[in-house]
Design an enzyme around this catalytic site. Structure first.
Site, PDB file in Angstrom:
ATOM      1  N   ASP A 129       0.842  -1.192   0.000  1.00  6.61           N
ATOM      2  CA  ASP A 129       0.000   0.000   0.000  1.00  6.61           C
ATOM      3  C   ASP A 129       0.882   1.248   0.000  1.00  6.61           C
ATOM      4  O   ASP A 129       2.027   1.211   0.446  1.00  6.61           O
ATOM      5  CB  ASP A 129      -0.879   0.040   1.263  1.00  6.61           C
ATOM      6  N   ASP A 151      -1.268  -3.023  -3.899  1.00  5.44           N
ATOM      7  CA  ASP A 151      -2.592  -3.345  -3.380  1.00  5.44           C
ATOM      8  C   ASP A 151      -3.399  -2.043  -3.333  1.00  5.44           C
ATOM      9  O   ASP A 151      -3.775  -1.501  -4.367  1.00  5.44           O
ATOM     10  CB  ASP A 151      -2.453  -4.023  -2.006  1.00  5.44           C
ATOM     11  N   ASP A 155      -5.024   2.576   2.541  1.00  3.15           N
ATOM     12  CA  ASP A 155      -5.951   1.742   3.318  1.00  3.15           C
ATOM     13  C   ASP A 155      -5.930   2.221   4.769  1.00  3.15           C
ATOM     14  O   ASP A 155      -4.889   2.148   5.426  1.00  3.15           O
ATOM     15  CB  ASP A 155      -5.501   0.269   3.312  1.00  3.15           C
ATOM     16  N   ARG A 202     -13.185   1.441  -4.944  1.00  7.98           N
ATOM     17  CA  ARG A 202     -12.817   2.051  -3.655  1.00  7.98           C
ATOM     18  C   ARG A 202     -12.430   3.520  -3.815  1.00  7.98           C
ATOM     19  O   ARG A 202     -11.279   3.893  -3.582  1.00  7.98           O
ATOM     20  CB  ARG A 202     -11.664   1.298  -2.981  1.00  7.98           C
TER      21      ARG A 202
END
Ligand SMILES: *[C@@H]1O[C@H](CO)[C@@H](O)[C@H](O)[C@H]1NC(C)=O
Ligand SMILES: *[C@@H]1O[C@H](CO)[C@@H](O)[C@H](O)[C@H]1NC(C)=O
Length: 286
Positions: A129, A151, A155, A202
């Site tokens: 991330d 990824d 997050d 997302r």
């Protein structure tokens, strides 16, 4: 008078630029819960390699860590641990963290600003991330550029709360900004003035947030979905510009949603309707 007000505006703007590294405070939930000051008042260091960045980021105590130029992270994919009370800020306009990111776990009071962060990796096998925060609070991610993650680009998970994500660019990516990921419905977050550009899913996915305030974001060429209130999230979505975005606004069955002032230009798919009683942001901040 118009001229005068322009001069005043410019003067204020330069003041913000000059003090931008250390003294600014975010709009939104980040200043609550005791405040988010990062390393303000602590030791100021400038780093240009990963060893120095890692050393100061993991140190205890207050540090303002200025990043000069591109820091290439080795081993590639490492999310450099960030301890409490840190400001990590790029110097000028070309500071970058390349081949790595930041991991903010069980800490409080972290600011990252003015950095281009790329942490590429295999989308199926790596958990690379740009910024990953778990069970932390008082985080401000501002004026950063996220692209090329393995990824998620960012997050913010597992009860991470009292944070503001503002004025960032998220570009050319699949899993962009995932927030929540908890069974507890406790997190409070503000996501504003971000540009989601050519991203897939997302943008953000907001799962079980107690309150999320999404405003003045700009979404362009989003291919799966835009703002999504998942689970029991209570979301206020205001003055967001969705352009050429598929499923711009979605809310799960148990989610609450208040949406107003948004623009949907050349969008397709779901535009969720208001439901439930949603918090008023001015109860918490102006
Ligand atoms: C949810 O809250 C409980 C305590 O109420 C805690 O034990 C648990 O770890 C929390 N879950 C997550 C995902 O953080
Ligand atoms: C929120 O509260 C403020 C101050 O009481 C009020 O002016 C505003 O209309 C309220 N907004 C909504 C959406 O209810």
């Amino acid at each position: 008078m118009k001229f005068l007000s322009t001069v005043v505006t410019l003067a204020l703007y330069s003041a913000v630029l000059v003090s931008g590294a250390c003294d600014d405070v975010a709009d939104g939930f980040e200043p609550l819960n005791g405040g988010t000051t990062g390393g303000r008042g602590g030791t100021v260091v400038t780093v240009s390699n990963v060893a120095d960045l890692r050393k100061y980021a993991t140190s205890s105590g207050k540090y303002i860590i200025k990043v000069a130029g591109t820091v290439t992270v080795t081993p590639a994919g490492e999310e450099i641990k960030v301890a409490s009370d840190k400001t990590i800020v790029g110097v000028g306009n070309n500071a970058a963290i390349q081949n790595g990111g930041f991991g903010i776990h069980n800490v409080k009071n972290v600011i990252t600003r003015k950095l281009r962060i790329t942490n590429p990796g295999d989308a199926d096998t790596s958990d690379h991330d740009g910024i990953q925060a778990d069970t932390s609070s008082n985080i401000w991610i501002d004026h950063c550029h996220f692209e090329s993650g393995g990824d998620g680009l960012v997050d913010l998970r597992k009860d991470t709360t009292f944070y503001t994500v503002s004025y960032n660019i998220f570009r050319n990516h699949d899993k962009t900004l995932g927030i929540g990921w908890t069974e507890n419905v406790s997190a409070q977050a503000s996501i504003h003035h971000n540009w989601f550009d050519k991203t897939n899913q997302r943008n953000p996915s907001a799962d079980n947030l107690r309150y999320v305030h999404l405003y003045n974001n700009y979404l362009t060429s989003v291919t799966s979905y835009g703002h999504y209130a998942r689970g029991a999230t209570e979301a206020r979505v205001e003055n967001v510009y969705f352009s050429n975005t598929r499923n711009p606004l979605t809310a799960d069955g148990n989610a609450k949603l208040a949406a107003n002032g948004n623009t949907y230009q050349s969008c397709s798919g779901t535009i969720a309707l208001n439901k439930g009683t949603v918090f008023n942001a001015s109860t918490f901040y102006i």
